[in-house]
Design a protein around this motif. Structure first.
Motif, PDB file in Angstrom:
ATOM      1  N   ALA A  71       0.822  -1.216   0.000  1.00 33.56           N
ATOM      2  CA  ALA A  71       0.000   0.000   0.000  1.00 33.56           C
ATOM      3  C   ALA A  71       0.853   1.263   0.000  1.00 33.56           C
ATOM      4  O   ALA A  71       0.459   2.277  -0.576  1.00 33.56           O
ATOM      5  CB  ALA A  71      -0.936  -0.002   1.204  1.00 33.56           C
ATOM      6  N   GLY A  72       2.019   1.205   0.621  1.00 34.14           N
ATOM      7  CA  GLY A  72       2.839   2.399   0.733  1.00 34.14           C
ATOM      8  C   GLY A  72       3.941   2.525  -0.299  1.00 34.14           C
ATOM      9  O   GLY A  72       4.468   3.613  -0.513  1.00 34.14           O
ATOM     10  N   ALA A  73       4.296   1.427  -0.960  1.00 36.16           N
ATOM     11  CA  ALA A  73       5.425   1.442  -1.892  1.00 36.16           C
ATOM     12  C   ALA A  73       5.088   2.216  -3.157  1.00 36.16           C
ATOM     13  O   ALA A  73       3.945   2.239  -3.606  1.00 36.16           O
ATOM     14  CB  ALA A  73       5.839   0.012  -2.235  1.00 36.16           C
ATOM     15  N   ARG A  74       6.106   2.842  -3.744  1.00 35.68           N
ATOM     16  CA  ARG A  74       5.912   3.679  -4.928  1.00 35.68           C
ATOM     17  C   ARG A  74       6.757   3.220  -6.116  1.00 35.68           C
ATOM     18  O   ARG A  74       6.984   3.980  -7.049  1.00 35.68           O
ATOM     19  CB  ARG A  74       6.261   5.149  -4.601  1.00 35.68           C
ATOM     20  CG  ARG A  74       5.527   5.733  -3.413  1.00 35.68           C
ATOM     21  CD  ARG A  74       4.013   5.589  -3.487  1.00 35.68           C
ATOM     22  NE  ARG A  74       3.441   6.045  -4.741  1.00 35.68           N
ATOM     23  CZ  ARG A  74       2.555   5.342  -5.445  1.00 35.68           C
ATOM     24  NH1 ARG A  74       2.165   4.148  -5.050  1.00 35.68           N
ATOM     25  NH2 ARG A  74       2.077   5.830  -6.557  1.00 35.68           N
ATOM     26  N   THR A 164      12.942  -5.159   2.487  1.00 40.77           N
ATOM     27  CA  THR A 164      12.538  -5.400   1.111  1.00 40.77           C
ATOM     28  C   THR A 164      12.485  -4.084   0.337  1.00 40.77           C
ATOM     29  O   THR A 164      12.429  -2.989   0.920  1.00 40.77           O
ATOM     30  CB  THR A 164      11.159  -6.071   1.048  1.00 40.77           C
ATOM     31  OG1 THR A 164      10.151  -5.117   1.420  1.00 40.77           O
ATOM     32  CG2 THR A 164      11.080  -7.271   1.977  1.00 40.77           C
ATOM     33  N   ILE A 165      12.484  -4.203  -0.981  1.00 40.95           N
ATOM     34  CA  ILE A 165      12.341  -3.012  -1.826  1.00 40.95           C
ATOM     35  C   ILE A 165      11.075  -2.258  -1.459  1.00 40.95           C
ATOM     36  O   ILE A 165      11.070  -1.016  -1.378  1.00 40.95           O
ATOM     37  CB  ILE A 165      12.313  -3.423  -3.308  1.00 40.95           C
ATOM     38  CG1 ILE A 165      13.714  -3.802  -3.775  1.00 40.95           C
ATOM     39  CG2 ILE A 165      11.738  -2.302  -4.180  1.00 40.95           C
ATOM     40  CD1 ILE A 165      13.761  -4.390  -5.168  1.00 40.95           C
ATOM     41  N   ALA A 170       8.186   2.349   0.616  1.00 37.51           N
ATOM     42  CA  ALA A 170       7.102   2.891   1.431  1.00 37.51           C
ATOM     43  C   ALA A 170       7.621   3.876   2.474  1.00 37.51           C
ATOM     44  O   ALA A 170       6.938   4.851   2.817  1.00 37.51           O
ATOM     45  CB  ALA A 170       6.349   1.756   2.113  1.00 37.51           C
ATOM     46  N   ALA A 171       8.840   3.644   2.959  1.00 37.10           N
ATOM     47  CA  ALA A 171       9.420   4.514   3.980  1.00 37.10           C
ATOM     48  C   ALA A 171      10.117   5.732   3.381  1.00 37.10           C
ATOM     49  O   ALA A 171      10.621   6.590   4.119  1.00 37.10           O
ATOM     50  CB  ALA A 171      10.408   3.719   4.831  1.00 37.10           C
TER      51      ALA A 171
END
Length: 236
Positions: A71-74, A164-165, A170-171
């Motif tokens: 949900a947060g990864a771009r 993880t990627i 996400a961070a």
């Protein structure tokens, strides 16, 4: 799938199995492919003109190690695959646009980052491709090139690698190479073109054919084709 629509072979991630299949099943893809978010697997696939290489794109960031990371990864994983062996010879990262770039969708209400996805790829030349990036109403098409400097370390194909990627993405702490992208088309500049664009084909150096997904016509949508003509030869 053969020309008659029959499945002749299915390729799945290592460690998985399918019982009762009436066709060969080969678990040869990297096991990390099983971490795809539900219904967000390989949405896009393109072949080089000589048929020796494939580029595959996950539709969304993986749910790795969990749904919160998805949900947060771009960033979306692209796999450079040797067609004869289906070996993943390289992994690359494609950066997704922020929701504010998809203006028609924004006008309809809040757009979540996880609503942005990759729907199609098209080969141009060498290791250059078009990427169709979309929400629902708005679509943006980019040109990318896969340089060796963009290739990720092989460790990121190992499900055990931490962080993880997707966690790093996400961070906002991703310290890995990503492919460069150049915008060549924005459907917000041509609002007569319908929603849910999911297919494209290159007709000439200045002509691109787009097609929408009618979702089986459940909500009355019809399949429509649109030809985009560029003033300059950008599709070479």
């Amino acid at each position: 799938v053969d020309p008659e629509g029959r499945i002749v072979e299915r390729v799945i991630p290592q460690g998985l199995s399918i019982e009762g299949a009436h066709y060969p099943v080969r678990p040869i893809l990297p096991a990390i492919a099983a971490r795809r978010h539900i219904n967000r697997g390989f949405e896009a696939l393109a072949s080089t003109d000589d048929g020796q290489w494939l580029l595959a794109a996950f539709q969304s960031p993986l749910a790795h190690p969990d749904v919160a990371a998805h949900a947060g990864a771009r960033h979306i994983r692209l796999w450079w695959i040797e067609a004869s062996t289906l070996r993943v010879a390289g992994q690359f990262l494609y950066p997704l646009d922020p929701p504010l770039c998809f203006r028609r969708d924004q006008r309809q209400g809040d757009l979540e980052p996880s609503d942005i996805k990759v729907g199609e790829l098209a080969w141009l030349t060498g290791r250059s491709f078009l990427v169709l990036e979309r929400a629902s109403l708005s679509t943006r098409i980019y040109r990318i090139s896969l340089g060796d400097e963009h290739r990720l370390p092989e460790a990121h194909l190992d499900p055990a690698t931490r962080p993880t990627i997707e966690e790093l993405s996400a961070a906002g702490a991703l310290d890995l190479p990503v492919v460069d992208k150049r915008l060549i088309f924005d459907s917000d500049q041509a609002e007569e073109i319908p929603a849910d664009l999911e297919g494209m084909a290159i007709l000439s150096p200045t002509e691109l054919l787009l097609v929408n997904d009618n979702d089986f016509g459940v909500e009355g949508a019809e399949t429509q084709f649109w030809k985009v003509v560029f003033a300059d030869p950008v599709l070479v």
